[in-house]
Design a protein around this motif. Structure first.
Motif, PDB file in Angstrom:
ATOM      1  N   ALA A  34      -8.793  24.077 -11.428  1.00  0.00           N
ATOM      2  CA  ALA A  34      -7.556  24.868 -11.167  1.00  0.00           C
ATOM      3  C   ALA A  34      -6.538  24.390 -11.827  1.00  0.00           C
ATOM      4  O   ALA A  34      -5.512  25.171 -11.589  1.00  0.00           O
ATOM      5  N   LEU A  35      -6.446  23.397 -12.547  1.00  0.00           N
ATOM      6  CA  LEU A  35      -5.236  22.743 -13.224  1.00  0.00           C
ATOM      7  C   LEU A  35      -4.173  22.415 -12.457  1.00  0.00           C
ATOM      8  O   LEU A  35      -2.973  22.464 -12.870  1.00  0.00           O
ATOM      9  N   GLY A  36      -4.535  22.037 -11.121  1.00  0.00           N
ATOM     10  CA  GLY A  36      -3.179  21.644 -10.319  1.00  0.00           C
ATOM     11  C   GLY A  36      -2.502  22.904  -9.597  1.00  0.00           C
ATOM     12  O   GLY A  36      -1.538  22.668  -9.057  1.00  0.00           O
ATOM     13  N   CYS A  37      -3.022  23.984  -9.888  1.00  0.00           N
ATOM     14  CA  CYS A  37      -2.404  25.227  -9.292  1.00  0.00           C
ATOM     15  C   CYS A  37      -3.514  26.372  -8.724  1.00  0.00           C
ATOM     16  O   CYS A  37      -3.497  27.352  -9.535  1.00  0.00           O
ATOM     17  N   PRO A  38      -4.199  25.828  -7.850  1.00  0.00           N
ATOM     18  CA  PRO A  38      -5.334  27.124  -7.431  1.00  0.00           C
ATOM     19  C   PRO A  38      -4.779  28.069  -6.521  1.00  0.00           C
ATOM     20  O   PRO A  38      -3.691  28.317  -6.162  1.00  0.00           O
ATOM     21  N   GLN A  39      -5.430  29.269  -6.808  1.00  0.00           N
ATOM     22  CA  GLN A  39      -5.227  30.343  -6.147  1.00  0.00           C
ATOM     23  C   GLN A  39      -6.081  30.385  -4.711  1.00  0.00           C
ATOM     24  O   GLN A  39      -7.291  30.087  -4.875  1.00  0.00           O
ATOM     25  N   PRO A  40      -5.507  30.773  -4.031  1.00  0.00           N
ATOM     26  CA  PRO A  40      -5.961  31.073  -2.767  1.00  0.00           C
ATOM     27  C   PRO A  40      -7.485  31.841  -2.819  1.00  0.00           C
ATOM     28  O   PRO A  40      -7.349  32.896  -3.356  1.00  0.00           O
ATOM     29  N   GLY A  68      -5.495  23.004 -20.171  1.00  0.00           N
ATOM     30  CA  GLY A  68      -6.600  21.968 -20.500  1.00  0.00           C
ATOM     31  C   GLY A  68      -6.251  21.436 -21.567  1.00  0.00           C
ATOM     32  O   GLY A  68      -5.071  21.362 -21.991  1.00  0.00           O
ATOM     33  N   ARG A  69      -7.195  20.638 -21.913  1.00  0.00           N
ATOM     34  CA  ARG A  69      -7.187  19.590 -23.068  1.00  0.00           C
ATOM     35  C   ARG A  69      -6.564  20.226 -24.452  1.00  0.00           C
ATOM     36  O   ARG A  69      -5.596  19.691 -25.006  1.00  0.00           O
ATOM     37  N   GLU A  70      -6.899  21.433 -24.788  1.00  0.00           N
ATOM     38  CA  GLU A  70      -6.655  21.915 -25.987  1.00  0.00           C
ATOM     39  C   GLU A  70      -5.527  23.217 -26.040  1.00  0.00           C
ATOM     40  O   GLU A  70      -5.304  23.742 -26.796  1.00  0.00           O
ATOM     41  N   GLY A  71      -4.862  23.048 -24.712  1.00  0.00           N
ATOM     42  CA  GLY A  71      -3.934  24.002 -24.314  1.00  0.00           C
ATOM     43  C   GLY A  71      -4.426  25.259 -23.680  1.00  0.00           C
ATOM     44  O   GLY A  71      -3.693  26.362 -23.426  1.00  0.00           O
ATOM     45  N   ARG A  72      -5.647  25.450 -23.686  1.00  0.00           N
ATOM     46  CA  ARG A  72      -6.339  26.323 -23.052  1.00  0.00           C
ATOM     47  C   ARG A  72      -7.386  26.083 -22.035  1.00  0.00           C
ATOM     48  O   ARG A  72      -7.853  25.020 -22.234  1.00  0.00           O
ATOM     49  N   PRO A  73      -7.446  26.755 -20.877  1.00  0.00           N
ATOM     50  CA  PRO A  73      -6.612  27.721 -20.592  1.00  0.00           C
ATOM     51  C   PRO A  73      -4.884  27.272 -20.248  1.00  0.00           C
ATOM     52  O   PRO A  73      -4.954  26.027 -19.915  1.00  0.00           O
ATOM     53  N   ALA A  74      -4.003  28.091 -20.079  1.00  0.00           N
ATOM     54  CA  ALA A  74      -2.640  27.728 -19.912  1.00  0.00           C
ATOM     55  C   ALA A  74      -2.315  28.616 -18.724  1.00  0.00           C
ATOM     56  O   ALA A  74      -2.601  29.802 -18.696  1.00  0.00           O
ATOM     57  N   VAL A  75      -1.836  28.038 -17.575  1.00  0.00           N
ATOM     58  CA  VAL A  75      -1.241  29.054 -16.553  1.00  0.00           C
ATOM     59  C   VAL A  75       0.102  28.474 -16.329  1.00  0.00           C
ATOM     60  O   VAL A  75       0.563  27.279 -16.358  1.00  0.00           O
ATOM     61  N   TRP A  76       0.897  29.322 -15.665  1.00  0.00           N
ATOM     62  CA  TRP A  76       2.146  29.256 -15.224  1.00  0.00           C
ATOM     63  C   TRP A  76       2.106  28.914 -13.766  1.00  0.00           C
ATOM     64  O   TRP A  76       1.701  29.782 -13.121  1.00  0.00           O
ATOM     65  N   CYS A  77       2.392  27.784 -13.290  1.00  0.00           N
ATOM     66  CA  CYS A  77       2.478  27.638 -11.683  1.00  0.00           C
ATOM     67  C   CYS A  77       3.822  27.815 -11.041  1.00  0.00           C
ATOM     68  O   CYS A  77       4.790  26.963 -11.170  1.00  0.00           O
ATOM     69  N   ASP A  78       3.873  29.130 -10.781  1.00  0.00           N
ATOM     70  CA  ASP A  78       5.083  29.605 -10.264  1.00  0.00           C
ATOM     71  C   ASP A  78       5.141  29.436  -8.781  1.00  0.00           C
ATOM     72  O   ASP A  78       4.410  30.369  -8.071  1.00  0.00           O
ATOM     73  N   HIS A  79       5.865  28.380  -8.289  1.00  0.00           N
ATOM     74  CA  HIS A  79       6.017  28.127  -6.819  1.00  0.00           C
ATOM     75  C   HIS A  79       4.787  28.182  -6.124  1.00  0.00           C
ATOM     76  O   HIS A  79       4.522  28.727  -5.085  1.00  0.00           O
ATOM     77  N   GLY A  80       3.751  27.478  -6.798  1.00  0.00           N
ATOM     78  CA  GLY A  80       2.363  27.260  -6.025  1.00  0.00           C
ATOM     79  C   GLY A  80       1.382  28.246  -6.204  1.00  0.00           C
ATOM     80  O   GLY A  80       0.343  28.116  -5.989  1.00  0.00           O
ATOM     81  N   ARG A  81       1.848  29.328  -7.250  1.00  0.00           N
ATOM     82  CA  ARG A  81       1.149  30.793  -7.551  1.00  0.00           C
ATOM     83  C   ARG A  81       0.834  30.502  -9.028  1.00  0.00           C
ATOM     84  O   ARG A  81       1.646  30.550  -9.683  1.00  0.00           O
ATOM     85  N   SER A  82      -0.578  30.701  -9.226  1.00  0.00           N
ATOM     86  CA  SER A  82      -0.986  30.432 -10.512  1.00  0.00           C
ATOM     87  C   SER A  82      -0.813  31.915 -11.409  1.00  0.00           C
ATOM     88  O   SER A  82      -1.518  32.788 -10.954  1.00  0.00           O
ATOM     89  N   ARG A  83      -0.236  31.891 -12.431  1.00  0.00           N
ATOM     90  CA  ARG A  83      -0.350  33.131 -13.395  1.00  0.00           C
ATOM     91  C   ARG A  83      -0.839  32.673 -14.691  1.00  0.00           C
ATOM     92  O   ARG A  83      -0.277  31.962 -15.499  1.00  0.00           O
TER      93      ARG A  83
END
Length: 86
Positions: A34-40, A68-83
């Motif tokens: 989840a890269l530190g930003c899981p979705q419910p 992730g390691r190579e920059g993928r996937p990338a998520v914006w962790c916006d107030h605990g919500r993953s985008r």
């Protein structure tokens, strides 16, 4: 990697990429996929996932990006919500 993520973030927030400055980049080991930003309600692999935490700013707001390691996937962790970016 940083420039690609800057471009993706700019597209998501509707700003020119030139307005975004990389404030920090930190190598991390996320506890799961989840890269530190899981979705419910979502399930994630319970494996150590190497990657990065990047902080961008547009001068008024900061954007917490997890990758992730190579920059993928990338998520914006916006107030605990993953985008997801890209």
């Amino acid at each position: 990697m940083e420039e690609q993520i800057r471009q993706q973030l700019a597209g998501v927030i509707g700003q020119p990429a030139e307005n975004l400055t990389l404030i920090s980049k930190e190598r991390v080991e996320w506890n799961d996929s989840a890269l530190g930003c899981p979705q419910p309600g979502m399930m994630y692999l319970q494996v150590i996932t190497p990657g990065y935490k990047l902080i961008f700013s547009d001068g008024t707001r900061t954007y917490d990006i997890h990758t992730g390691r190579e920059g993928r996937p990338a998520v914006w962790c916006d107030h605990g919500r993953s985008r997801r970016l890209g």
